[in-house]
Design a protein around this motif. Structure first.
Motif, mmCIF file in Angstrom:
data_model
loop_
_atom_site.group_PDB
_atom_site.id
_atom_site.type_symbol
_atom_site.label_atom_id
_atom_site.label_comp_id
_atom_site.label_asym_id
_atom_site.label_seq_id
_atom_site.Cartn_x
_atom_site.Cartn_y
_atom_site.Cartn_z
ATOM 1 N N ASP A 90 45.594 -7.902 26.982
ATOM 2 C CA ASP A 90 46.538 -8.844 26.377
ATOM 3 C C ASP A 90 46.866 -9.998 27.323
ATOM 4 O OD1 ASP A 90 46.564 -7.325 24.062
ATOM 5 O OD2 ASP A 90 48.485 -6.352 24.494
ATOM 6 N N GLU A 91 47.019 -9.705 28.610
ATOM 7 C CA GLU A 91 47.320 -10.755 29.582
ATOM 8 C C GLU A 91 46.125 -11.696 29.774
ATOM 9 O OE1 GLU A 91 48.924 -8.952 33.138
ATOM 10 O OE2 GLU A 91 50.781 -8.393 32.110
ATOM 11 N N VAL A 92 44.910 -11.164 29.750
ATOM 12 C CA VAL A 92 43.722 -12.008 29.856
ATOM 13 C C VAL A 92 43.623 -12.915 28.634
ATOM 14 C CG1 VAL A 92 41.186 -11.986 29.855
ATOM 15 C CG2 VAL A 92 42.445 -10.480 31.397
ATOM 16 N N GLU A 97 44.034 -18.314 26.062
ATOM 17 C CA GLU A 97 44.658 -19.236 25.095
ATOM 18 C C GLU A 97 44.857 -20.633 25.698
ATOM 19 O OE1 GLU A 97 47.482 -17.107 21.925
ATOM 20 O OE2 GLU A 97 48.117 -16.754 23.994
ATOM 21 N N GLN A 98 44.877 -20.721 27.015
ATOM 22 C CA GLN A 98 45.117 -21.996 27.698
ATOM 23 C C GLN A 98 43.847 -22.808 27.923
ATOM 24 O OE1 GLN A 98 47.504 -21.523 31.264
ATOM 25 N NE2 GLN A 98 48.109 -19.497 30.556
ATOM 26 N N CYS A 111 27.572 -24.098 24.423
ATOM 27 C CA CYS A 111 28.702 -23.518 25.145
ATOM 28 C C CYS A 111 28.507 -22.009 25.180
ATOM 29 C CB CYS A 111 30.036 -23.909 24.508
ATOM 30 S SG CYS A 111 30.336 -23.209 22.893
ATOM 31 N N TRP A 112 29.131 -21.394 26.143
ATOM 32 C CA TRP A 112 29.018 -19.958 26.333
ATOM 33 C C TRP A 112 30.411 -19.377 26.236
ATOM 34 C CZ3 TRP A 112 26.365 -23.797 28.555
ATOM 35 C CH2 TRP A 112 24.973 -23.749 28.447
ATOM 36 N N PRO A 113 30.622 -18.478 25.278
ATOM 37 C CA PRO A 113 31.968 -17.931 25.086
ATOM 38 C C PRO A 113 32.438 -17.146 26.300
ATOM 39 C CG PRO A 113 30.373 -16.759 23.721
ATOM 40 C CD PRO A 113 29.648 -17.894 24.361
ATOM 41 N N HIS A 114 33.731 -17.223 26.547
ATOM 42 C CA HIS A 114 34.318 -16.430 27.620
ATOM 43 C C HIS A 114 34.229 -14.963 27.230
ATOM 44 C CE1 HIS A 114 35.412 -20.211 29.270
ATOM 45 N NE2 HIS A 114 36.274 -20.482 28.307
ATOM 46 N N ARG A 115 34.305 -14.092 28.245
ATOM 47 C CA ARG A 115 34.059 -12.671 28.020
ATOM 48 C C ARG A 115 35.124 -11.812 28.677
ATOM 49 N NH1 ARG A 115 27.945 -12.353 30.219
ATOM 50 N NH2 ARG A 115 28.870 -10.528 31.168
ATOM 51 N N VAL A 116 35.344 -10.656 28.076
ATOM 52 C CA VAL A 116 36.139 -9.616 28.717
ATOM 53 C C VAL A 116 35.202 -8.444 28.940
ATOM 54 C CG1 VAL A 116 38.095 -8.036 28.544
ATOM 55 C CG2 VAL A 116 38.306 -10.361 27.659
ATOM 56 N N GLU A 117 35.025 -8.094 30.209
ATOM 57 C CA GLU A 117 34.177 -6.969 30.571
ATOM 58 C C GLU A 117 34.963 -5.677 30.412
ATOM 59 O OE1 GLU A 117 30.930 -7.598 31.464
ATOM 60 O OE2 GLU A 117 31.399 -9.715 31.147
ATOM 61 N N HIS A 118 34.445 -4.742 29.689
ATOM 62 C CA HIS A 118 34.966 -3.405 29.379
ATOM 63 C C HIS A 118 35.697 -3.375 28.041
ATOM 64 C CE1 HIS A 118 33.659 -1.425 33.014
ATOM 65 N NE2 HIS A 118 34.098 -2.465 33.691
ATOM 66 N N THR A 119 36.802 -4.110 27.873
ATOM 67 C CA THR A 119 37.553 -4.085 26.617
ATOM 68 C C THR A 119 37.657 -2.635 26.136
ATOM 69 O OG1 THR A 119 36.339 -6.141 26.150
ATOM 70 C CG2 THR A 119 37.871 -5.389 24.485
ATOM 71 N N GLN A 120 38.057 -1.758 27.026
ATOM 72 C CA GLN A 120 38.001 -0.317 26.777
ATOM 73 C C GLN A 120 39.184 0.199 25.965
ATOM 74 O OE1 GLN A 120 36.169 1.471 30.213
ATOM 75 N NE2 GLN A 120 37.467 3.255 29.980
#
Length: 187
Positions: A90-92, A97-98, A111-120
């Protein structure tokens, strides 16, 4: 965190901009939390098996993570941040959002979308929906389910360890999140 193995950043330059790969390469860990097994993944609620009320940790201060992500995204880089716990995710997403969204158009620049590694572990469908809205990719590591299956219930309790909250691949996909699978296991 994503590394370009052909180039090594220096301490004077915290990221290396590869014009072709456009990936973020940090000289320090760009992570929003730790791991479930060590009780360092960051959650909104304390670990169920923690008598001290531990809810995880941030390896770097949130303001520093925000500075790194906003700076790298502003330089046109794809940003990847490690987040296992629901609060870390949630904090990431708040930080993402900024920054400018990646919305590729057939005639526009790539463009290359930003990623969250794990999202576990996610706090619920609203987090998955926000991730889909922001067009942030979930790079899941399902191999961790193998090592975590014996400890997940004891550490998180039945609700947080259950469907739609832990390894919630279907929930993420249903909310429009691009889900990919990878591995950094064993680490």
């Amino acid at each position: 965190m994503v590394f370009d193995l052909l180039h090594t950043p220096t301490t004077a330059n915290p990221w290396y901009h590869n014009q072709h790969a456009r990936k973020l390469c940090l000289h320090r860990v760009c992570a929003a939390d730790g791991s479930l097994g060590s009780s360092s993944a960051l959650f909104w609620e304390p670990y169920a098996d923690s008598p001290s009320g531990n809810s995880g940790m941030r390896p770097i201060p949130h303001a520093e993570l925000e500075r790194l992500v906003v700076g790298a995204a502003g330089a046109g880089l794809q940003v990847a941040v490690h987040a296992i716990g629901d609060r870390a995710l949630d904090e990431v997403l708040e930080v993402f959002e900024q920054v400018d969204l990646c919305d590729p158009q057939p005639a526009g620049p790539p463009c290359w979308p930003h990623r969250v590694e794990h999202t576990q572990h996610i706090s619920g469908a609203a987090s998955a929906a926000k991730m889909g809205q922001l067009k942030v990719m979930a790079i899941n590591n399902p191999q961790h389910l193998i090592s975590d299956k014996e400890i997940m219930l004891a550490k998180l309790g039945p609700e947080r360890a259950g469907a739609g909250r832990s390894h919630a691949y279907r929930t993420l996909a249903d909310m429009g999140v691009a889900v990919a699978f990878g591995s950094d296991w064993p680490v």
